[in-house]
Design a protein around this motif. Sequence first.
Motif, PDB file in Angstrom:
ATOM      1  N   PHE A 208      -9.610 -13.749  20.697  1.00 31.79           N
ATOM      2  CA  PHE A 208     -10.385 -14.769  20.784  1.00 31.79           C
ATOM      3  C   PHE A 208     -10.585 -15.401  22.177  1.00 31.79           C
ATOM      4  O   PHE A 208     -11.392 -16.262  22.241  1.00 31.79           O
ATOM      5  N   GLY A 209      -9.358 -15.105  22.764  1.00 37.56           N
ATOM      6  CA  GLY A 209      -9.711 -15.548  24.298  1.00 37.56           C
ATOM      7  C   GLY A 209     -10.513 -15.032  25.029  1.00 37.56           C
ATOM      8  O   GLY A 209     -11.000 -15.597  26.237  1.00 37.56           O
ATOM      9  N   LYS A 210     -11.168 -13.884  24.881  1.00 44.73           N
ATOM     10  CA  LYS A 210     -12.144 -13.168  25.574  1.00 44.73           C
ATOM     11  C   LYS A 210     -13.556 -13.873  24.888  1.00 44.73           C
ATOM     12  O   LYS A 210     -14.449 -14.059  25.690  1.00 44.73           O
ATOM     13  N   ASP A 211     -13.568 -14.198  23.541  1.00 46.48           N
ATOM     14  CA  ASP A 211     -14.715 -14.978  23.123  1.00 46.48           C
ATOM     15  C   ASP A 211     -14.271 -15.362  21.739  1.00 46.48           C
ATOM     16  O   ASP A 211     -13.621 -14.606  20.942  1.00 46.48           O
ATOM     17  N   ASP A 212     -14.357 -16.665  21.316  1.00 44.54           N
ATOM     18  CA  ASP A 212     -14.416 -17.173  20.155  1.00 44.54           C
ATOM     19  C   ASP A 212     -14.791 -16.525  18.849  1.00 44.54           C
ATOM     20  O   ASP A 212     -14.286 -16.613  17.876  1.00 44.54           O
ATOM     21  N   THR A 213     -15.762 -15.792  19.122  1.00 51.47           N
ATOM     22  CA  THR A 213     -16.643 -15.021  17.975  1.00 51.47           C
ATOM     23  C   THR A 213     -15.542 -14.127  17.532  1.00 51.47           C
ATOM     24  O   THR A 213     -15.810 -13.516  16.110  1.00 51.47           O
ATOM     25  N   PHE A 214     -14.763 -13.360  18.348  1.00 55.53           N
ATOM     26  CA  PHE A 214     -13.922 -12.487  17.598  1.00 55.53           C
ATOM     27  C   PHE A 214     -13.167 -12.921  16.486  1.00 55.53           C
ATOM     28  O   PHE A 214     -12.952 -12.115  15.840  1.00 55.53           O
ATOM     29  N   ALA A 215     -13.039 -13.956  16.426  1.00 56.19           N
ATOM     30  CA  ALA A 215     -12.038 -14.902  15.404  1.00 56.19           C
ATOM     31  C   ALA A 215     -13.014 -14.504  14.042  1.00 56.19           C
ATOM     32  O   ALA A 215     -12.043 -14.157  12.858  1.00 56.19           O
ATOM     33  N   ILE A 216     -14.111 -14.738  13.903  1.00 52.61           N
ATOM     34  CA  ILE A 216     -14.739 -14.618  12.774  1.00 52.61           C
ATOM     35  C   ILE A 216     -14.588 -13.140  12.036  1.00 52.61           C
ATOM     36  O   ILE A 216     -14.713 -12.912  10.816  1.00 52.61           O
TER      37      ILE A 216
ATOM     38  N   ALA B  80     -14.775 -29.702  12.524  1.00 57.77           N
ATOM     39  CA  ALA B  80     -15.115 -30.130  13.581  1.00 57.77           C
ATOM     40  C   ALA B  80     -15.317 -29.189  15.062  1.00 57.77           C
ATOM     41  O   ALA B  80     -16.149 -29.264  15.912  1.00 57.77           O
ATOM     42  N   LEU B  81     -14.133 -28.328  14.837  1.00 57.22           N
ATOM     43  CA  LEU B  81     -14.113 -27.341  16.019  1.00 57.22           C
ATOM     44  C   LEU B  81     -15.355 -26.328  15.947  1.00 57.22           C
ATOM     45  O   LEU B  81     -16.020 -26.038  16.777  1.00 57.22           O
ATOM     46  N   TYR B  82     -15.587 -25.914  14.665  1.00 57.75           N
ATOM     47  CA  TYR B  82     -16.795 -25.228  14.293  1.00 57.75           C
ATOM     48  C   TYR B  82     -18.200 -25.714  14.847  1.00 57.75           C
ATOM     49  O   TYR B  82     -18.863 -25.028  15.460  1.00 57.75           O
ATOM     50  N   ASP B  83     -18.267 -26.899  14.666  1.00 56.33           N
ATOM     51  CA  ASP B  83     -19.486 -27.606  15.270  1.00 56.33           C
ATOM     52  C   ASP B  83     -19.520 -27.593  16.761  1.00 56.33           C
ATOM     53  O   ASP B  83     -20.554 -27.481  17.545  1.00 56.33           O
ATOM     54  N   GLU B  84     -18.551 -27.944  17.433  1.00 58.32           N
ATOM     55  CA  GLU B  84     -18.407 -27.724  18.997  1.00 58.32           C
ATOM     56  C   GLU B  84     -18.608 -26.380  19.328  1.00 58.32           C
ATOM     57  O   GLU B  84     -19.424 -26.215  20.308  1.00 58.32           O
ATOM     58  N   LEU B  85     -18.137 -25.245  18.669  1.00 53.76           N
ATOM     59  CA  LEU B  85     -18.228 -24.028  19.202  1.00 53.76           C
ATOM     60  C   LEU B  85     -19.820 -23.482  18.998  1.00 53.76           C
ATOM     61  O   LEU B  85     -20.519 -23.057  19.915  1.00 53.76           O
ATOM     62  N   SER B  86     -20.440 -24.142  17.877  1.00 55.74           N
ATOM     63  CA  SER B  86     -21.874 -23.773  17.769  1.00 55.74           C
ATOM     64  C   SER B  86     -22.734 -24.265  18.628  1.00 55.74           C
ATOM     65  O   SER B  86     -23.664 -23.850  19.032  1.00 55.74           O
ATOM     66  N   LYS B  87     -22.374 -25.264  19.311  1.00 57.27           N
ATOM     67  CA  LYS B  87     -23.084 -26.158  20.261  1.00 57.27           C
ATOM     68  C   LYS B  87     -22.847 -25.377  21.711  1.00 57.27           C
ATOM     69  O   LYS B  87     -23.730 -25.312  22.282  1.00 57.27           O
ATOM     70  N   SER B  88     -21.728 -24.603  22.020  1.00 56.10           N
ATOM     71  CA  SER B  88     -21.410 -24.358  23.292  1.00 56.10           C
ATOM     72  C   SER B  88     -21.468 -22.796  23.432  1.00 56.10           C
ATOM     73  O   SER B  88     -21.352 -22.175  24.754  1.00 56.10           O
ATOM     74  N   ASN B  89     -21.303 -21.858  22.383  1.00 56.54           N
ATOM     75  CA  ASN B  89     -21.327 -20.604  22.495  1.00 56.54           C
ATOM     76  C   ASN B  89     -22.238 -19.885  21.558  1.00 56.54           C
ATOM     77  O   ASN B  89     -22.273 -20.177  20.097  1.00 56.54           O
ATOM     78  N   PRO B  90     -23.373 -19.103  22.083  1.00 58.47           N
ATOM     79  CA  PRO B  90     -24.395 -18.647  21.342  1.00 58.47           C
ATOM     80  C   PRO B  90     -23.910 -17.439  20.543  1.00 58.47           C
ATOM     81  O   PRO B  90     -24.420 -17.423  19.334  1.00 58.47           O
ATOM     82  N   ASN B  91     -22.829 -16.841  21.003  1.00 58.06           N
ATOM     83  CA  ASN B  91     -22.401 -15.589  19.986  1.00 58.06           C
ATOM     84  C   ASN B  91     -21.987 -16.259  18.808  1.00 58.06           C
ATOM     85  O   ASN B  91     -22.252 -15.705  17.894  1.00 58.06           O
ATOM     86  N   TRP B  92     -21.061 -17.227  19.066  1.00 54.84           N
ATOM     87  CA  TRP B  92     -20.525 -17.962  17.863  1.00 54.84           C
ATOM     88  C   TRP B  92     -21.583 -18.568  17.117  1.00 54.84           C
ATOM     89  O   TRP B  92     -21.718 -18.085  15.699  1.00 54.84           O
ATOM     90  N   ARG B  93     -22.551 -19.137  17.565  1.00 55.49           N
ATOM     91  CA  ARG B  93     -23.322 -19.723  16.674  1.00 55.49           C
ATOM     92  C   ARG B  93     -24.175 -18.606  15.915  1.00 55.49           C
ATOM     93  O   ARG B  93     -24.524 -18.985  14.499  1.00 55.49           O
ATOM     94  N   LYS B  94     -24.523 -17.609  16.605  1.00 54.03           N
ATOM     95  CA  LYS B  94     -25.473 -16.703  15.813  1.00 54.03           C
ATOM     96  C   LYS B  94     -24.440 -15.818  14.810  1.00 54.03           C
ATOM     97  O   LYS B  94     -25.172 -15.896  13.602  1.00 54.03           O
ATOM     98  N   VAL B  95     -23.295 -15.508  14.760  1.00 54.38           N
ATOM     99  CA  VAL B  95     -22.548 -14.958  13.614  1.00 54.38           C
ATOM    100  C   VAL B  95     -22.138 -15.812  12.702  1.00 54.38           C
ATOM    101  O   VAL B  95     -22.184 -15.820  11.437  1.00 54.38           O
ATOM    102  N   TYR B  96     -21.576 -17.236  13.039  1.00 53.64           N
ATOM    103  CA  TYR B  96     -20.902 -18.231  12.293  1.00 53.64           C
ATOM    104  C   TYR B  96     -22.046 -18.736  11.418  1.00 53.64           C
ATOM    105  O   TYR B  96     -21.890 -18.912   9.820  1.00 53.64           O
ATOM    106  N   THR B  97     -23.170 -18.922  11.989  1.00 54.31           N
ATOM    107  CA  THR B  97     -24.120 -19.559  11.037  1.00 54.31           C
ATOM    108  C   THR B  97     -24.618 -18.760   9.899  1.00 54.31           C
ATOM    109  O   THR B  97     -24.937 -19.169   8.687  1.00 54.31           O
TER     110      THR B  97
END
Length: 359
Positions: free
Chosen positions: A100-108, A313-330
Amino acid sequence: MDRRSVIKHAGLAGILATAAAPAAHAQPTVRWRLTSSFPKSLDTIHGGAQVFADALKAMSGGKFEVTVHAPGELVPAFGVVDAVQQGTVEAGHTCAYYYFGKDDTFAIGTAIPFGMNSRQLTAWYYEGNGLKLFREFYDQYNIVNFPGGNTGAQMGGWYRKEIKSPEDIKGLKMRIGGFAGKVLSRLGAVPQNIPGGEIYQALEKGTIDAAEWIGPYDDEKLGFYKVAKNYYYPGWWEGGAEVDFYINKKAYNDLSAEYKAMVQAAASHAHVEMQAKYDAQNPAALKRLVANGAKVLALPKSVMDAAFKEAMALYDELSKSNPNWRKVYTDYRNFQRDANLWFRFTEARFDSYMQAAKL
């Protein structure tokens, strides 16, 4: 129906049967190296890679051979992504959230706190958009991914002292894998990302105050009960931890269509077999741990509630700051909402009743 179509649509048994056909033996010889993030002593999770390798060898009549390497033999435990991306090895078996240090999206890709359980995650990967979304994401890293196992819901770890409220989390030095440490740190803990083979020593020496790994079968093998007796549940950070096979994109694209189909089938076989092993082995292991003095305790609701609040709260923050995260997490969260609605009326109610029944 031609042979390629048979391989595409048949199960593992069908593919094994076709492997003996002359066309299979006309395939070129392929030799791959696979690096694992898991020590050989853990026959369940490390063993998933060997199940994959054995299936490929059987299906190809010995033409497609994969050698499985433990951490440190070729690359470190957490060096799998770099090794596969750069082509140092053709394949890896690992948990995405280690990176996840490369991109938080890995965590999902593995598990996020208060995420899906294993059945829901498998459904999202195979029948939802999960595999499609992660194929797009991993393309940035020259990786083609395949689901390669799941541990099921995990335990909440081993603690030297009892956890009675969120206050007990503050200052706690805890070995916890990957992304979940972000949530624990928001509760005041000090997360440590330590490979499985090094956890016991850290817990024994007091370098850490608590540690989580997977569940009874693996935890018993690693001996945590000898140095920390309080065994908590559930591991809210891993409702169903996914393990992946990472394949170097060029190595995968160089395969014939038949070999690609075999890789897919072998990975799916390993995926199913891993959780079957955990589900079969954990009950007896838990009994043995209790017999050896482990105190099995539920995490207080106040701790769970505090962690849930911080996770959202963390997921809301990441959705605002990381497009990769937002796309997959949504997409992930929308799928989970519907899955939870269904499980609420079926699995959860049935399981609750049966676990209280006297068999």
